[in-house]
Structure formats: structure tokens, C-alpha cells
Scaffold this motif. Structure first.
Motif, short mmCIF file in Angstrom:
data_model
loop_
_atom_site.label_atom_id
_atom_site.label_comp_id
_atom_site.label_asym_id
_atom_site.label_seq_id
_atom_site.Cartn_x
_atom_site.Cartn_y
_atom_site.Cartn_z
N PRO A 152 8.58 -5.01 -1.13
CA PRO A 152 8.39 -4.42 0.20
C PRO A 152 9.11 -3.08 0.32
N SER A 153 8.50 -2.18 1.04
CA SER A 153 9.11 -0.87 1.24
C SER A 153 9.05 -0.49 2.71
N VAL A 154 10.02 0.30 3.12
CA VAL A 154 10.09 0.79 4.49
C VAL A 154 10.13 2.31 4.45
N VAL A 155 9.30 2.94 5.27
CA VAL A 155 9.25 4.40 5.31
C VAL A 155 9.48 4.87 6.74
N VAL A 156 10.37 5.82 6.90
CA VAL A 156 10.60 6.48 8.19
C VAL A 156 9.80 7.78 8.21
N THR A 188 14.71 -5.96 1.47
CA THR A 188 14.46 -4.88 0.52
C THR A 188 15.48 -3.76 0.70
N ALA A 189 15.68 -3.01 -0.36
CA ALA A 189 16.53 -1.82 -0.31
C ALA A 189 15.69 -0.55 -0.44
N ASP A 190 14.37 -0.72 -0.50
CA ASP A 190 13.46 0.43 -0.69
C ASP A 190 13.16 1.06 0.66
N VAL A 191 13.96 2.05 1.02
CA VAL A 191 13.79 2.75 2.30
C VAL A 191 13.72 4.25 2.01
#
Length: 200
Positions: A10-14, A42-45
Motif C-alpha cells: 500500500p502507498s499513500v500520496v499527498v 505502510t511506510a510508503d508515503v
């Protein structure tokens, strides 16, 4: 971009639509994204500040904007943030979103976030930003996360009511298991005013 091209992790995008780099809008959005990442495990930011390539968005060639488009379209969850500008969202964010074709954000779970100087503008995200995101195919399972400028110095406290209400729907929309031990007592259930951001 389709769902099956997204990374397994999982990834998070701002995405910050503030025309000024390093704004309070992006600070608030990154704080919210950090909380979302915890929910997803997740650490994928990653952060996309549209101000960094604002000058090219309306030109014939816009490689930085294209790269940002692809990154956003691959996200599991995105926090799309804007200051309230003339009771709506910024023209910069509108120009960027206009680069997508139909269903350009299909399958991306999006949290709209608006920063307002006036609590009277608490519904700007619901009235203006949410419809555009839905039109692009994004999944928007929560109410807009609305913060006033007065709340920004205490972001953790300001974010708590929203996450108390929307953490479970957000996890479900992102396909992340909901912990069975999660409970919510009446004392932690936010009021209607909190959900609109007026009491945050």
C-alpha cells in the motif's frame, strides 16, 4: 493507469494544491497522510507539491506534471489538499486534475482535505472538490477532512475526531483488514459539527 498496475505494498500520496511551496496546507496534509499510512500499515508515503511545477501545467509539454499524475494514479490512498480559495479549491489544483482523462483516478481511495481561514467554508470540499474527484473515478469513502487555520498549530488534536469517525471506512475502502478489537464509545463519536470541520 489501472488498479492492477499498482504496487502490492500500500502507498499513500499527498497532493498539495497550494500555489506556495512549503505551505501549511502541505504540512497538514502530510500529518494526515502519516495517520493514513499507520492505518494501512505502510511506510510508503510521498508528497507532490504542485507549486514545484506550476509553470508547466498549462504548457504543451509537462513532464513533471505527467510524472506526478502517474504517481497519484498508482496510489492506494491519496490525500488531496487545498486551501479554500474563493469558497472553492485552487485553480492550480483544478488545472492539474484537468490533465486526467475519464476515470483517470479509478480505484484510488482519496481523502479530500481543505484548510480554511473561516469555519463558514467548512463544506467547500464537499461541495466542490469531492464531485471532481468522484468524476475522475476516485473512491471517496469519507467526508472531507476540513481544518481551520486556527487548528494548525495543534494538528494531532485536530485530526483525532476525524480519524475516530472515518478510520474504519477508510481501511475498508483501501482493502485493509479492520482490527476486530476496534471499538468506539459514544464519548469518542464526533458530532455533526465535527464532521463538517466546524468544531475541529
Amino acid at each position: 493507469m489501472t488498479e492492477n498496475t499498482r504496487p502490492a505494498t500500500p502507498s499513500v500520496v499527498v497532493v498539495s494544491g497550494n500555489p506556495r511551496a512549503g505551505s501549511r496546507t502541505v504540512t497538514a496534509a502530510e500529518a494526515a497522510a502519516s495517520r493514513v499510512a499507520e492505518l494501512l500499515g505502510t511506510a510508503d508515503v510521498a508528497t507532490i507539491e504542485l507549486a514545484a511545477f506550476a509553470g508547466e501545467i498549462l504548457t504543451a509539454a509537462h513532464p513533471a506534471a505527467d510524472a506526478a499524475k502517474e504517481r497519484l494514479a498508482r496510489a492506494t490512498v491519496a490525500v488531496v489538499a487545498t486551501p479554500v480559495y474563493k469558497a472553492s479549491y485552487t485553480g492550480l489544483l483544478k488545472a492539474f486534475l484537468d490533465l486526467y482523462g475519464p476515470d483517470g483516478l479509478a480505484g484510488v481511495v482519496v481523502v479530500p482535505l481543505v484548510v480554511s481561514g473561516n469555519p463558514a467554508h467548512a463544506l467547500a470540499g464537499e461541495a466542490h472538490l469531492r464531485p471532481v474527484l468522484v468524476e475522475l473515478g476516485a473512491v471517496v469513502p469519507t467526508r472531507t477532512l476540513t481544518l481551520t487555520e486556527a487548528q494548525l498549530p495543534e494538528l494531532g488534536e485536530a485530526l483525532n475526531p476525524w480519524f475516530a469517525r472515518w478510520a474504519t471506512p477508510l481501511r475498508r475502502a483501501a482493502g485493509v483488514p479492520v482490527p476486530s478489537a476496534t471499538t468506539t464509545t459514544p464519548s469518542t463519536t464526533p458530532s455533526t459539527a465535527e464532521l463538517t470541520g466546524a468544531a475541529l
